[in-house]
Enzyme design. Sequence first.
Site, mmCIF file in Angstrom:
data_model
loop_
_atom_site.group_PDB
_atom_site.id
_atom_site.type_symbol
_atom_site.label_atom_id
_atom_site.label_comp_id
_atom_site.label_asym_id
_atom_site.label_seq_id
_atom_site.Cartn_x
_atom_site.Cartn_y
_atom_site.Cartn_z
ATOM 1 N N HIS A 1 34.735 28.460 41.813
ATOM 2 C CA HIS A 1 35.493 28.643 40.559
ATOM 3 C C HIS A 1 36.180 27.331 40.155
ATOM 4 C CE1 HIS A 1 34.766 32.953 40.554
ATOM 5 N NE2 HIS A 1 35.075 32.967 41.840
ATOM 6 N N GLU B 1 29.235 31.724 42.660
ATOM 7 C CA GLU B 1 29.390 32.417 41.372
ATOM 8 C C GLU B 1 28.466 31.903 40.277
ATOM 9 O OE1 GLU B 1 31.710 30.489 42.734
ATOM 10 O OE2 GLU B 1 32.442 29.048 41.262
ATOM 11 N N SER C 1 31.884 42.659 42.327
ATOM 12 C CA SER C 1 32.150 43.532 41.180
ATOM 13 C C SER C 1 31.912 44.988 41.558
ATOM 14 C CB SER C 1 31.263 43.150 39.991
ATOM 15 O OG SER C 1 31.684 41.929 39.435
ATOM 16 N N ASP D 1 31.464 50.430 25.639
ATOM 17 C CA ASP D 1 30.858 49.093 25.729
ATOM 18 C C ASP D 1 30.413 48.679 24.334
ATOM 19 O OD1 ASP D 1 29.625 47.463 28.468
ATOM 20 O OD2 ASP D 1 28.956 46.804 26.491
ATOM 21 N N ARG E 1 22.990 48.757 26.807
ATOM 22 C CA ARG E 1 23.688 49.102 28.046
ATOM 23 C C ARG E 1 24.189 50.554 28.005
ATOM 24 N NH1 ARG E 1 23.598 48.575 33.354
ATOM 25 N NH2 ARG E 1 25.666 48.667 34.299
ATOM 26 N N VAL F 1 35.755 44.479 31.171
ATOM 27 C CA VAL F 1 34.913 43.731 30.235
ATOM 28 C C VAL F 1 34.705 42.307 30.746
ATOM 29 C CG1 VAL F 1 35.714 45.039 28.234
ATOM 30 C CG2 VAL F 1 36.823 42.890 28.817
ATOM 31 N N VAL G 1 40.744 45.207 35.972
ATOM 32 C CA VAL G 1 39.877 44.469 36.912
ATOM 33 C C VAL G 1 39.564 43.084 36.344
ATOM 34 C CG1 VAL G 1 37.742 44.544 38.255
ATOM 35 C CG2 VAL G 1 38.886 46.677 37.645
ATOM 36 N N VAL H 1 45.494 43.427 40.303
ATOM 37 C CA VAL H 1 45.267 42.562 41.464
ATOM 38 C C VAL H 1 44.027 41.693 41.210
ATOM 39 C CG1 VAL H 1 44.728 42.511 43.925
ATOM 40 C CG2 VAL H 1 46.388 44.171 43.036
ATOM 41 N N ASN I 1 42.341 39.710 43.297
ATOM 42 C CA ASN I 1 41.278 39.666 44.326
ATOM 43 C C ASN I 1 41.174 41.034 44.988
ATOM 44 O OD1 ASN I 1 43.730 39.497 45.691
ATOM 45 N ND2 ASN I 1 42.793 38.430 47.433
#
Length: 371
Positions: A96, A118, A134, A198, A203, A239, A267, A298, A300
């Site tokens: 990151h 990532e 995820s 969404d 999707r 999202v 998230v 949170v 992580n």
Amino acid sequence: MRVGCPKEIKNHEYRVGLTPGAVREYAAHGHQVMVETGAGAGIGAGDDAYRAAGATIAKTPEEVFAKSDMIVKVKEPQPNEWVQLRENQILYTYLHLAPDPDQTKGLLASGVTAVAYETVTDERGGLPLLAPMSEVAGRLAIQAGATSLQKANGGRGVLLGGVPGVLPGKVAVIGGGVVGLHAAKMAVGLGADVTILDRSIPRLRQLDDIFNGRVHTRYSTVEALEEECFSADLVVGAVLIPGAAAPKLVSREMLSGMKKGAVLVDVAIDQGGCFETSHATTHADPTYEVEGVIHYCVANMPGAVPVTSAHALNNATLHYGLALADKGLKALVDEPHLRNGLNAHKGRITNAAVADALGYDLAEPKAVLAA
Ligand SMILES: NC(=O)c1ccc[n+]([C@@H]2O[C@H](COP(=O)([O-])OP(=O)(O)OC[C@H]3O[C@@H](n4cnc5c(N)ncnc54)[C@H](O)[C@@H]3O)[C@@H](O)[C@H]2O)c1
């Protein structure tokens, strides 16, 4: 190749770059694996388990960094780790770099070949080394939300599954990607009444097929978001607009229309969060309240379940890790999806998004590898 796995030193990080199962695979490919003593303690894997898998145990991190051609980790290296990295060494871990100029400078100064989990891609355009985290975060979002909904924790006091004769709780999942799918699976499993919103109609079609009528799908407009949030007991923010900060989809103003004691689990907080009132929290103190609505933010989440997370991560990283160990830099030349993971090499930035974000000249990966 000599492959090394130091103990993670980032605050509250209990995962480990190599599980004993992964060590066995590297050993079977003929590699020498060195693991720092205690590296697997957070997932219940002692030094003996690593020895049995074929690793040698190092007493110090310095020994691992000094004696390894490739370092396999979980989190980005910390300042006292940057200085132990060197040219002609491969670093394989989450990095990151875009929001982290100091780490970027540290890695460039070391000259290390840094492959970031990532940014490794797959043939379907996905991010296969990010997806398992995820999946974990999506599933955990419902556990965390259900716990926060309990009265003693500040929530409305609603059981998501209801009981015979009493309606179940309502869950709105905003964003039906990897996190959203797995959150919805858990919520459905508990018996909740679930809606996924969404912006992608393909999707939504896919989700409709997957759940076969067991969840509602809804195109995400301001009106739909308001209606779903106002009637929800639990809202999960999931999202992602790749490369961008998360859009603020739930405003402070909207909170006043929500039920008192409803819960928001953001998230997407690692991309800045998709609720206006979100700010990052830690597992030590995960929730806070705004306008009577409980926020869980949170950054992580997978860190709460290191056993599951470390195994899921190793399942995903093993294939490319073995390719790097077997072929060295040639793996990056041969495999375009792995090459997309190359962020820095011999003091140059090789990832366009990182170069862009931090104002470096981009070195074309193929060219620097050929040099
Ligand atoms: N907090 C944590 O510990 C943690 C862990 C893992 C992932 N995450 C984060 O969770 C977020 C989601 O990750 P993912 O892997 O599911 O991403 P993903 O790309 O699989 O899914 C994102 C979804 O959001 C949808 N979307 C975009 N804009 C939208 C809008 N305005 N309204 C509704 N939907 C919209 C997209 O169409 C897509 O389906 C990311 O920010 C990721 O970094 C956080």
